[in-house]
Design a protein around this motif. Structure first.
Motif, mmCIF file in Angstrom:
data_model
loop_
_atom_site.group_PDB
_atom_site.id
_atom_site.type_symbol
_atom_site.label_atom_id
_atom_site.label_comp_id
_atom_site.label_asym_id
_atom_site.label_seq_id
_atom_site.Cartn_x
_atom_site.Cartn_y
_atom_site.Cartn_z
ATOM 1 N N HIS A 134 0.818 -1.210 0.000
ATOM 2 C CA HIS A 134 0.000 0.000 0.000
ATOM 3 C C HIS A 134 0.858 1.270 0.000
ATOM 4 N N HIS A 135 1.994 1.232 0.668
ATOM 5 C CA HIS A 135 2.902 2.384 0.587
ATOM 6 C C HIS A 135 3.357 2.615 -0.849
ATOM 7 N N LYS A 136 3.669 1.536 -1.548
ATOM 8 C CA LYS A 136 4.089 1.651 -2.944
ATOM 9 C C LYS A 136 2.935 2.149 -3.822
ATOM 10 N N THR A 137 1.720 1.709 -3.519
ATOM 11 C CA THR A 137 0.560 2.134 -4.297
ATOM 12 C C THR A 137 0.305 3.635 -4.142
ATOM 13 N N VAL A 138 0.357 4.132 -2.916
ATOM 14 C CA VAL A 138 0.149 5.568 -2.702
ATOM 15 C C VAL A 138 1.223 6.369 -3.428
ATOM 16 N N ALA A 139 2.458 5.874 -3.446
ATOM 17 C CA ALA A 139 3.516 6.552 -4.198
ATOM 18 C C ALA A 139 3.190 6.581 -5.694
ATOM 19 N N ALA A 140 2.583 5.504 -6.196
ATOM 20 C CA ALA A 140 2.218 5.452 -7.619
ATOM 21 C C ALA A 140 1.061 6.392 -7.949
ATOM 22 N N TRP A 141 0.303 6.787 -6.942
ATOM 23 C CA TRP A 141 -0.806 7.724 -7.142
ATOM 24 C C TRP A 141 -0.370 9.185 -7.021
ATOM 25 N N ALA A 142 0.900 9.432 -6.857
ATOM 26 C CA ALA A 142 1.388 10.777 -6.516
ATOM 27 C C ALA A 142 0.848 11.859 -7.450
ATOM 28 N N ASP A 143 0.739 11.560 -8.735
ATOM 29 C CA ASP A 143 0.275 12.576 -9.683
ATOM 30 C C ASP A 143 -1.198 12.928 -9.492
ATOM 31 N N SER A 144 -1.955 12.044 -8.839
ATOM 32 C CA SER A 144 -3.383 12.292 -8.633
ATOM 33 C C SER A 144 -3.689 12.890 -7.260
ATOM 34 N N LEU A 145 -2.754 12.770 -6.339
ATOM 35 C CA LEU A 145 -2.970 13.277 -4.983
ATOM 36 C C LEU A 145 -2.498 14.720 -4.875
ATOM 37 N N PRO A 146 -3.062 15.473 -3.938
ATOM 38 C CA PRO A 146 -2.636 16.867 -3.776
ATOM 39 C C PRO A 146 -1.158 16.961 -3.427
ATOM 40 N N GLY A 147 -0.508 18.062 -3.841
ATOM 41 C CA GLY A 147 0.886 18.288 -3.497
ATOM 42 C C GLY A 147 1.043 18.463 -2.003
ATOM 43 N N ARG A 148 2.227 18.068 -1.509
ATOM 44 C CA ARG A 148 2.457 18.157 -0.065
ATOM 45 C C ARG A 148 3.323 19.353 0.260
#
Length: 362
Positions: free
Chosen positions: A348-362
């Motif tokens: 799941h950590h790897k999956t969230v990293a793969a979603w980076a372009d869709s998630l808001p900037g940090r």
């Protein structure tokens, strides 16, 4: 596995999930209205809470995803069940799972209907509707395989209006054949049939239950298949499931298959990576096989799903023992539930990293 052992295993997984629960990270923000991410806890609605907590891996997947989102530095607001319908113009993360308010026979359609409406309301979904549509929807999956040029077994989709005589006459395969129910998983809903009478009987039985769509598939000569988890276009976990019987049967470890976590068919790595990319999946698990188990031939992609239950690599103490022994080890540092939970959190950590372009900037 006995019912008592199954219950003990489920409780051990819940206990190990609780061990990883991100309570300190979550305490101050789970109701924040200014959170940059909404976490949808669909909790298998409308099933009761006990079902969500104790059946399948729903609780584990949600906790692992929530932990990964928080570790990525996002602030989170949790929305439960049907309350998600009021959200607009938000970023929503969720676990693909049963969500069936209407309790329709095609349960995956219940989830997809809600996701499509959420996307139409301006929400960004992770995973997207297009990714979720692969979940336990084998008719759609094979359609996309054909569109993307992904090599798969010869397969014909039929429905209530199909003329079976005509379908069988034009099929590039005969009996014995496989019949797959489109909305099924874990080798359930897979039937090896030897003749037309068995096919007619199965079709009538399923029609009486409200299921009219079926897949007819040519039988592949194989005694092992390759499960490879792909995240962000790369293989991150893999193993062979090897059927110990001389007869064809599903290779799931529930049927006693031997497991090899070492060997990777390197000559086909780029083909497998290209296949997941061509399907538009940022996260998914492929089941791949080869005719006659000959890896010199072209790989045959049996299935892909964006929601899956991975087998963890056994620790050294179980390296030379049957994998079934490891799955029965429910306590201690070398237990199956601990290794399984840790692997799910890692993926799941790897999956969230793969979603980076869709998630808001940090």
């Amino acid at each position: 596995m006995s019912k008592l052992t199954t219950v003990k295993k489920r409780l051990a997984i819940v206990a190990n999930t609780a061990r990883r629960f991100p309570i300190s990270k979550l305490r101050k923000q789970y109701r924040r209205r200014d959170a940059d991410v909404v976490f949808w806890l669909n909790r298998r609605y409308p099933d009761p809470w006990w079902s969500y907590l104790l059946r399948g891996d729903s609780l584990l997947n949600d906790v692992a995803l929530l932990n990964a989102v928080l570790d990525a530095g996002h602030t989170v607001r949790i929305v439960s069940g049907p309350k998600i319908g009021a959200l607009t113009n938000s970023t929503i993360v969720y676990s693909i799972d049963s969500y069936n308010p209407g309790r329709v026979v095609n349960y995956s359609a219940g989830l997809l209907a809600t996701l499509r409406e959420l996307e139409a309301q301006g929400n960004t979904l992770c995973p997207s509707v297009a990714e979720a549509e692969f979940w336990e929807n084998k008719v759609h999956m094979h359609r996309r395989f054909d569109e993307a040029g992904v090599n798969s077994p010869p397969t014909i989709a039929i429905d209530a209006h199909s003329d079976l005589d005509e379908v069988l006459a034009g099929a590039p395969f005969g009996f014995p054949l496989l019949v797959k129910e489109p909305h099924s998983n874990n080798s359930q809903g897979v039937h090896k049939l030897d003749d037309r009478a068995a096919l007619d009987a199965l079709r009538s039985k399923l029609a009486a239950e409200g299921s009219h769509d079926l897949l007819l598939q040519g039988l592949i000569d194989m005694r092992r298949d390759f499960r490879v988890t792909m995240i962000g276009g790369k293989a991150v976990h893999h193993y062979w499931r090897i059927n110990q019987s001389e007869e064809w049967m599903p290779t799931t470890t529930r049927k006693g298959s031997r497991v090899d976590f070492v060997t990777f068919p390197e000559q086909w790595r780029s083909t497998i990576e290209d296949a997941i990319t061509s399907l538009g999946l940022r996260n998914g698990a492929f089941d791949v096989c080869w005719e006659g188990d000959d890896t010199d031939g072209e790989p045959i992609f049996l299935e892909v799903s964006p929601a899956y239950s991975p087998n963890p690599t056994p620790p050294a103490a179980f390296a030379e023992r049957p994998y079934s022994d490891f799955k029965k080890q429910l306590t201690g540092p070398d237990s199956f539930p601990r290794a399984f939970v840790d692997l799910v959190f890692s993926l799941h950590h790897k999956t969230v990293a793969a979603w980076a372009d869709s998630l808001p900037g940090r």
